[in-house]
Design an enzyme around this catalytic site. Structure first.
Site: not given
Ligand code: TYD
Length: 152
Positions: A59-61, A106, A131
């Site tokens: 749940g982030h990049a 992802r 992020i």
């Protein structure tokens, strides 16, 4: 922090890599060397385990971090999103690794019971590299103007 004009990746830059596998009657070995099987120097290793059924991770990049993710035990799905397209990759082999380039959102989900997710990372842990807000990710991804050319 990546700024305008910095490299950005697409989901197609994230490939499933076939890793070496030495098999014998006594078991198997899969070696992974930085700069050889993975196109970066390995600065950090971590692993996810004891993931309860139904939970998701990620749940982030990452702005600059690259990773190779391996299901060394069990299986799970990785949903990749570059802001323009999405793809889901199922990991269920200890000799396959998913290379995730920078600036790709992802989510890891559908963990099997007892799954172990090994992550080889190109950088040490740095919270500023994350992020974590999806709208901020979309804004950052669309601010880049040289898509498709991730760092090597
Ligand atoms: P995070 O990367 O968000 O987990 P996931 O993507 O698997 O859901 O990390 C969860 C927490 O763990 C976060 O608060 C920071 C901490 N952490 C570290 O301290 N060092 C690390 O190398 C990692 C990966 C996480």
């Amino acid at each position: 922090m990546a700024g305008r004009g910095a490299a950005v990746s697409t989901v197609d830059d994230c490939r499933l890599l076939e890793l070496p596998r030495m098999q014998s009657a006594a078991g198997s070995i899969t070696p992974v060397e930085g700069g050889r099987e993975v196109p970066f120097a390995i600065e950090r290793v971590y692993y996810l385990y004891d993931v309860p059924g139904g939970e998701s991770r990620g749940g982030h990049a990452h702005r600059a971090l690259q990773q190779l993710i391996v299901a060394v035990m069990g299986s799970f799905d990785i949903v990749l999103d570059d802001g323009a397209s999405r793809k889901t990759v199922r990991l269920d082999r200890a000799y396959q690794g998913l290379l995730i380039r920078p600036m790709v959102w992802r989510e890891l989900e559908n963990f099997s019971s007892g799954a172990i997710c090994l992550v080889l990372a190109s950088e040490v842990y740095l919270e500023q590299d994350y992020i974590r807000d999806y709208q901020a990710f979309l804004a950052a991804a669309s601010a880049h103007d040289t898509p498709g050319h991730p760092p090597r």
